[in-house]
Write a protein that holds these residues in place. Structure first.
Motif, mmCIF file in Angstrom:
data_model
loop_
_atom_site.group_PDB
_atom_site.id
_atom_site.type_symbol
_atom_site.label_atom_id
_atom_site.label_comp_id
_atom_site.label_asym_id
_atom_site.label_seq_id
_atom_site.Cartn_x
_atom_site.Cartn_y
_atom_site.Cartn_z
ATOM 1 N N PHE A 23 0.817 -1.209 0.000
ATOM 2 C CA PHE A 23 0.000 0.000 0.000
ATOM 3 C C PHE A 23 0.857 1.268 0.000
ATOM 4 C CE2 PHE A 23 -2.544 3.364 1.940
ATOM 5 C CZ PHE A 23 -3.708 3.279 1.198
ATOM 6 N N ALA A 24 1.914 1.259 0.792
ATOM 7 C CA ALA A 24 2.758 2.457 0.929
ATOM 8 C C ALA A 24 3.383 2.857 -0.409
ATOM 9 C CB ALA A 24 3.844 2.223 1.980
ATOM 10 N N ASN A 31 1.116 10.135 -4.872
ATOM 11 C CA ASN A 31 1.626 11.480 -4.571
ATOM 12 C C ASN A 31 2.489 12.036 -5.697
ATOM 13 O OD1 ASN A 31 0.801 12.559 -1.840
ATOM 14 N ND2 ASN A 31 1.315 10.445 -1.335
ATOM 15 N N LYS A 32 3.238 11.161 -6.360
ATOM 16 C CA LYS A 32 4.042 11.614 -7.500
ATOM 17 C C LYS A 32 3.133 12.071 -8.643
ATOM 18 C CE LYS A 32 8.164 8.802 -6.626
ATOM 19 N NZ LYS A 32 8.844 7.543 -6.992
ATOM 20 N N VAL A 33 2.092 11.304 -8.883
ATOM 21 C CA VAL A 33 1.140 11.687 -9.930
ATOM 22 C C VAL A 33 0.443 12.996 -9.537
ATOM 23 C CG1 VAL A 33 -0.951 11.011 -11.192
ATOM 24 C CG2 VAL A 33 0.782 9.291 -10.649
ATOM 25 N N GLU A 49 -5.118 1.686 -4.180
ATOM 26 C CA GLU A 49 -5.523 0.466 -3.482
ATOM 27 C C GLU A 49 -4.265 -0.259 -3.024
ATOM 28 O OE1 GLU A 49 -9.123 -1.534 -5.626
ATOM 29 O OE2 GLU A 49 -7.893 -0.587 -7.163
ATOM 30 N N TYR A 50 -4.438 -1.302 -2.233
ATOM 31 C CA TYR A 50 -3.296 -2.103 -1.801
ATOM 32 C C TYR A 50 -2.629 -2.706 -3.042
ATOM 33 C CZ TYR A 50 -0.329 -5.082 0.961
ATOM 34 O OH TYR A 50 0.774 -5.663 1.529
ATOM 35 N N ALA B 37 -4.844 3.830 7.442
ATOM 36 C CA ALA B 37 -4.899 2.456 6.916
ATOM 37 C C ALA B 37 -3.640 1.670 7.280
ATOM 38 C CB ALA B 37 -5.083 2.492 5.400
ATOM 39 N N GLU B 38 -2.499 2.311 7.127
ATOM 40 C CA GLU B 38 -1.236 1.637 7.437
ATOM 41 C C GLU B 38 -1.160 1.309 8.921
ATOM 42 O OE1 GLU B 38 0.064 0.355 4.738
ATOM 43 O OE2 GLU B 38 2.042 1.296 4.796
#
Lengths: 82, 82
Positions: A23-24, A31-33, A49-50, B37-38
Motif C-alpha cells: 500500500f505504501a 503522490n508523484k502523480v 488500493e493495496y 490504513a497503514e
C-alpha cells in the motif's frame, strides 16, 4: 498493462493500472502523480488500493480526450522509473 | 453525503465521498486516510479527484463488510475535522 481508452459516462478516458508491492508504495506513486498534476494544472482521477494505482486522464472542458491527456499519460509513465 | 453501503462485484462495501476545495486538499486527505490504513493494517480504496475523495472500505478476506469496516469508516470521518 498499458494505457487503455475506456468510456465512462459517455466520456472517453485514458486509463492505466500501475502495480506495486504494497500500500505504501502505491500511495507514494499517487503522490508523484499528484505533484505532476499540480505542476501541469491538469488533474486525473487516481484510485489508490493495496498494491495498485489506477490513473485516469481526460479533459473536463471538452468531456473527452485531448492531445494533452496523452502527454500527461506519457509523463505518468516516467514517474514509475524513479 | 454520509456513508452508503454499495455492492460492487458482488461485494458489499462502505463508501463515502468527501468534498474539498481543490486537488491539493483532496490529496492531503488521501494521505491522512493512507496513514490511518497503514496504522490499522487494513486498506481501503481511495479515489482522489479534483475537489473530492471517495473512500471505500470492505474486508478482503470475507469479501464483504465486517464490524471493523464500520470502525474504520468512523475513524475516517474523524480525519476530516483536523
Amino acid at each position: 498493462p498499458e494505457w487503455e481508452i475506456i468510456e465512462e459516462n459517455n466520456i472517453r478516458r485514458l486509463q492505466r493500472i500501475f502495480k506495486f508491492g504494497n500500500f505504501a508504495e502505491a500511495l507514494d506513486f499517487t503522490n508523484k502523480v499528484g505533484a505532476l498534476a499540480e505542476e501541469a494544472g491538469h488533474h486525473p482521477a487516481i484510485l489508490t488500493e493495496y498494491g495498485q494505482v489506477t490513473v485516469t486522464w481526460w479533459s473536463h472542458k471538452i468531456k473527452g480526450l485531448h492531445k494533452n491527456d496523452f502527454i500527461m499519460a506519457a509523463k505518468t509513465d516516467q514517474l514509475q522509473q524513479y
